[in-house]
Motif scaffolding. Structure first.
Motif, PDB file in Angstrom:
ATOM      1  N   TYR A 163      34.419  38.101  51.479  1.00 27.54           N
ATOM      2  CA  TYR A 163      34.608  39.445  52.012  1.00 27.54           C
ATOM      3  C   TYR A 163      33.550  39.739  53.069  1.00 27.54           C
ATOM      4  O   TYR A 163      32.382  39.374  52.934  1.00 27.54           O
ATOM      5  CB  TYR A 163      34.529  40.480  50.886  1.00 27.54           C
ATOM      6  CG  TYR A 163      35.545  40.230  49.797  1.00 27.54           C
ATOM      7  CD1 TYR A 163      36.895  40.456  50.017  1.00 27.54           C
ATOM      8  CD2 TYR A 163      35.155  39.738  48.545  1.00 27.54           C
ATOM      9  CE1 TYR A 163      37.840  40.216  49.027  1.00 27.54           C
ATOM     10  CE2 TYR A 163      36.084  39.494  47.546  1.00 27.54           C
ATOM     11  CZ  TYR A 163      37.426  39.727  47.798  1.00 27.54           C
ATOM     12  OH  TYR A 163      38.356  39.488  46.817  1.00 27.54           O
TER      13      TYR A 163
ATOM     14  N   LYS B 242      46.182  37.167  45.656  1.00 25.23           N
ATOM     15  CA  LYS B 242      44.733  37.425  45.672  1.00 25.23           C
ATOM     16  C   LYS B 242      44.230  37.753  47.073  1.00 25.23           C
ATOM     17  O   LYS B 242      43.145  37.333  47.495  1.00 25.23           O
ATOM     18  CB  LYS B 242      43.970  36.215  45.096  1.00 25.23           C
ATOM     19  CG  LYS B 242      44.319  35.900  43.642  1.00 25.23           C
ATOM     20  CD  LYS B 242      43.499  34.739  43.135  1.00 25.23           C
ATOM     21  CE  LYS B 242      43.949  34.270  41.756  1.00 25.23           C
ATOM     22  NZ  LYS B 242      43.598  35.196  40.689  1.00 25.23           N
TER      23      LYS B 242
ATOM     24  N   GLY C  90      26.594  37.555  45.899  1.00 21.34           N
ATOM     25  CA  GLY C  90      27.595  36.827  45.130  1.00 21.34           C
ATOM     26  C   GLY C  90      27.020  35.672  44.347  1.00 21.34           C
ATOM     27  O   GLY C  90      25.796  35.504  44.234  1.00 21.34           O
TER      28      GLY C  90
ATOM     29  N   TYR D 200      37.263  44.821  50.955  1.00 18.37           N
ATOM     30  CA  TYR D 200      37.886  44.013  49.893  1.00 18.37           C
ATOM     31  C   TYR D 200      39.391  43.848  50.088  1.00 18.37           C
ATOM     32  O   TYR D 200      40.051  43.170  49.303  1.00 18.37           O
ATOM     33  CB  TYR D 200      37.608  44.640  48.524  1.00 18.37           C
ATOM     34  CG  TYR D 200      36.160  44.540  48.089  1.00 18.37           C
ATOM     35  CD1 TYR D 200      35.585  43.311  47.774  1.00 18.37           C
ATOM     36  CD2 TYR D 200      35.364  45.679  48.004  1.00 18.37           C
ATOM     37  CE1 TYR D 200      34.251  43.211  47.393  1.00 18.37           C
ATOM     38  CE2 TYR D 200      34.025  45.591  47.609  1.00 18.37           C
ATOM     39  CZ  TYR D 200      33.484  44.359  47.311  1.00 18.37           C
ATOM     40  OH  TYR D 200      32.164  44.259  46.922  1.00 18.37           O
TER      41      TYR D 200
ATOM     42  N   ARG E  57      37.833  33.052  48.595  1.00 19.11           N
ATOM     43  CA  ARG E  57      37.892  34.335  49.303  1.00 19.11           C
ATOM     44  C   ARG E  57      36.469  34.816  49.599  1.00 19.11           C
ATOM     45  O   ARG E  57      35.623  34.843  48.702  1.00 19.11           O
ATOM     46  CB  ARG E  57      38.591  35.398  48.451  1.00 19.11           C
ATOM     47  CG  ARG E  57      40.060  35.125  48.186  1.00 19.11           C
ATOM     48  CD  ARG E  57      40.540  35.905  46.989  1.00 19.11           C
ATOM     49  NE  ARG E  57      39.912  35.414  45.762  1.00 19.11           N
ATOM     50  CZ  ARG E  57      40.012  36.006  44.581  1.00 19.11           C
ATOM     51  NH1 ARG E  57      40.690  37.133  44.458  1.00 19.11           N
ATOM     52  NH2 ARG E  57      39.421  35.489  43.529  1.00 19.11           N
TER      53      ARG E  57
ATOM     54  N   ASP F 135      33.691  31.686  45.781  1.00 16.48           N
ATOM     55  CA  ASP F 135      34.778  32.662  45.728  1.00 16.48           C
ATOM     56  C   ASP F 135      34.243  34.073  45.481  1.00 16.48           C
ATOM     57  O   ASP F 135      33.426  34.295  44.586  1.00 16.48           O
ATOM     58  CB  ASP F 135      35.765  32.267  44.613  1.00 16.48           C
ATOM     59  CG  ASP F 135      37.061  33.046  44.698  1.00 16.48           C
ATOM     60  OD1 ASP F 135      37.494  33.373  45.815  1.00 16.48           O
ATOM     61  OD2 ASP F 135      37.644  33.333  43.635  1.00 16.48           O
ATOM     62  N   GLU F 136      34.702  35.003  46.277  1.00 17.19           N
ATOM     63  CA  GLU F 136      34.400  36.441  46.208  1.00 17.19           C
ATOM     64  C   GLU F 136      32.961  36.784  46.599  1.00 17.19           C
ATOM     65  O   GLU F 136      32.451  37.837  46.229  1.00 17.19           O
ATOM     66  CB  GLU F 136      34.751  37.015  44.832  1.00 17.19           C
ATOM     67  CG  GLU F 136      36.251  36.915  44.528  1.00 17.19           C
ATOM     68  CD  GLU F 136      36.683  37.815  43.394  1.00 17.19           C
ATOM     69  OE1 GLU F 136      37.161  38.928  43.673  1.00 17.19           O
ATOM     70  OE2 GLU F 136      36.548  37.405  42.229  1.00 17.19           O
ATOM     71  N   ASP F 137      32.315  35.889  47.363  1.00 22.48           N
ATOM     72  CA  ASP F 137      31.039  36.254  47.972  1.00 22.48           C
ATOM     73  C   ASP F 137      31.272  37.337  49.032  1.00 22.48           C
ATOM     74  O   ASP F 137      32.372  37.446  49.605  1.00 22.48           O
ATOM     75  CB  ASP F 137      30.396  35.044  48.661  1.00 22.48           C
ATOM     76  CG  ASP F 137      29.592  34.185  47.700  1.00 22.48           C
ATOM     77  OD1 ASP F 137      29.511  34.538  46.506  1.00 22.48           O
ATOM     78  OD2 ASP F 137      29.049  33.154  48.138  1.00 22.48           O
ATOM     79  N   VAL F 138      30.230  38.120  49.302  1.00 21.93           N
ATOM     80  CA  VAL F 138      30.253  39.113  50.374  1.00 21.93           C
ATOM     81  C   VAL F 138      29.228  38.679  51.426  1.00 21.93           C
ATOM     82  O   VAL F 138      28.100  38.307  51.088  1.00 21.93           O
ATOM     83  CB  VAL F 138      29.895  40.518  49.840  1.00 21.93           C
ATOM     84  CG1 VAL F 138      29.777  41.520  50.994  1.00 21.93           C
ATOM     85  CG2 VAL F 138      30.952  40.982  48.830  1.00 21.93           C
TER      86      VAL F 138
ATOM     87  N   PRO G 257      40.306  39.659  52.748  1.00 26.34           N
ATOM     88  CA  PRO G 257      39.303  38.583  52.640  1.00 26.34           C
ATOM     89  C   PRO G 257      39.516  37.518  53.711  1.00 26.34           C
ATOM     90  O   PRO G 257      40.630  37.308  54.194  1.00 26.34           O
ATOM     91  CB  PRO G 257      39.561  38.003  51.244  1.00 26.34           C
ATOM     92  CG  PRO G 257      41.000  38.296  50.972  1.00 26.34           C
ATOM     93  CD  PRO G 257      41.289  39.606  51.647  1.00 26.34           C
TER      94      PRO G 257
END
Length: 367
Positions: A294, A108, A339, A304, A292, A357-360, A307
């Motif tokens: 970004y 990931k 996110g 992307y 993660r 997780d997977e916030d920008v 991360p």
């Protein structure tokens, strides 16, 4: 009498002692004595506490470290080679791996270090084989893979868990919710917020007296045992997640596989055939508990591909900035976040905002 002999003598006395309310005080003292002797064994006088030895510890790389532990010839080296492409000598005989072999796997977008540790043997905690050096390295890991032969998983699981317990490693457990603080005077003051079924004030005093502690505050916020109290006093226990990797499923039937799946924290695989690696890696990611995040430079699309990976319990905007470079916070004004951690996209946040997780994230600097 050697330390190992003293340990065996106490263990023998504990085994002979019938467990009941009348003997609980005596057993508590014996357990405290045992814990102190085991600490002596693991950190001998003149040692700084590790004793990894040449070729055992390796430099940390990646965002997390996963250690492979198991008896010789269970397939650790094969699994390592298949997951990472790292060559670790493989043989059909015991003790093929004699030092720690590092490798890297990307999952990931995060690079995770894998360590193939030499096979441990029963009695490692008492100094047999290279157990002390192997588990000194294991204590530095974020996650343990207990690699077991699927034909005898429960037997080997019990033995290895006992060895790790002896080294102060607690698998898939949280630290006991006990507040303990020494003080100058006032005796032993014990309070509890839950009903206690294993401990009373006399037992607590007995254990503390074994450590020459006669003045302390103890607050029990869980139904703690004598072992829990000793762990807190010792203060050097490591609590870490573990996955039981049950190898060689190509040698069992579908019916047996159904039973294997009922073992908690377990993933059945075949390292040789690379069966069920996806489930193993997914479980590894879950147990590592990583997040993660970004980065988004101003006026550009988010990156992307690379991360910033944080631990879930250290994933504030401040942690995010420090992971990139500690100088960022000196110029930090606020962050813009897209996110699941925010109510609208983007949202202006401060350094204490907790990311998911997977916030920008875009950092806005002071003018």
């Amino acid at each position: 009498m050697t330390t190992v002999e003293k340990i065996r003598e106490i263990e023998s006395e504990m085994a002979r002692t019938q467990k009941n309310k009348a003997t609980s005080f005596h057993l508590g003292i014996l357990k405290a004595k045992l814990a102190k002797l085991k600490r002596e064994l693991l950190t001998p006088k003149g040692s700084s506490g590790g004793g990894e030895g040449v070729g055992f510890d390796v430099a940390k790389t990646g965002v997390a470290r996963v250690g492979f532990i198991g008896f010789p010839s269970v397939g650790k080296s094969t699994l390592m080679s298949k997951l990472t492409g790292t060559y670790s000598e493989v043989g059909e005989y015991e003790f093929t791996t004699l030092t720690t072999v590092p490798g890297m796997v990307q999952i990931k977008g995060a690079k995770v270090q894998l360590l193939d540790l030499p096979g441990i043997i029963e009695g490692a905690k008492d100094g047999k084989g290279r157990g002390r050096q192997v588990i000194a390295v294991a204590r530095t890991c974020s996650l343990i893979f207990l690699v077991l032969d699927v034909l005898k998983p429960l037997t080997d699981k019990h033995v290895i868990e006992k060895e790790l317990e002896g080294f102060g490693i607690r698998l898939n457990r949280q630290p006991p919710n006990i507040y303990f603080k020494k003080k100058e005077k006032g005796g032993i003051n014990m309070t509890s917020t839950v009903p206690l079924t294993h401990l009373d004030l006399d037992q607590v005093k007995a254990v503390l007296s074994e450590y020459k502690i006669h003045n302390a505050d103890v607050s029990l916020k869980c139904d703690a045992t004598v072992d829990d109290l000793i762990d807190v006093i010792e203060g050097n226990r490591v609590y870490m997640p573990a996955i039981y990797v049950l190898n060689k499923i190509d040698q069992i039937s579908i019916q047996e596989l159904d039973l294997v799946y009922k073992i908690p924290h377990a993933v059945p695989i075949s390292a040789h055939h690379e069966w069920n690696f996806d489930e193993l890696l997914d479980m590894m990611w879950e147990y590592l508990d990583l997040v993660r995040v970004y980065t988004k430079p101003k006026g550009q699309l988010p990156d992307y591909n690379e991360p910033v990976v944080l631990k879930r319990d250290h994933c504030s905007v401040e942690d995010f900035c420090n992971t990139i470079h500690k100088a960022i916070l000196k110029q930090f004004s606020y962050g813009l976040v897209w996110g699941s951690s925010v109510k609208h996209n983007p949202q202006k946040v401060g350094r204490d905002h907790i990311l998911k997780d997977e916030d920008v994230v875009q950092i806005v600097k002071k003018v």
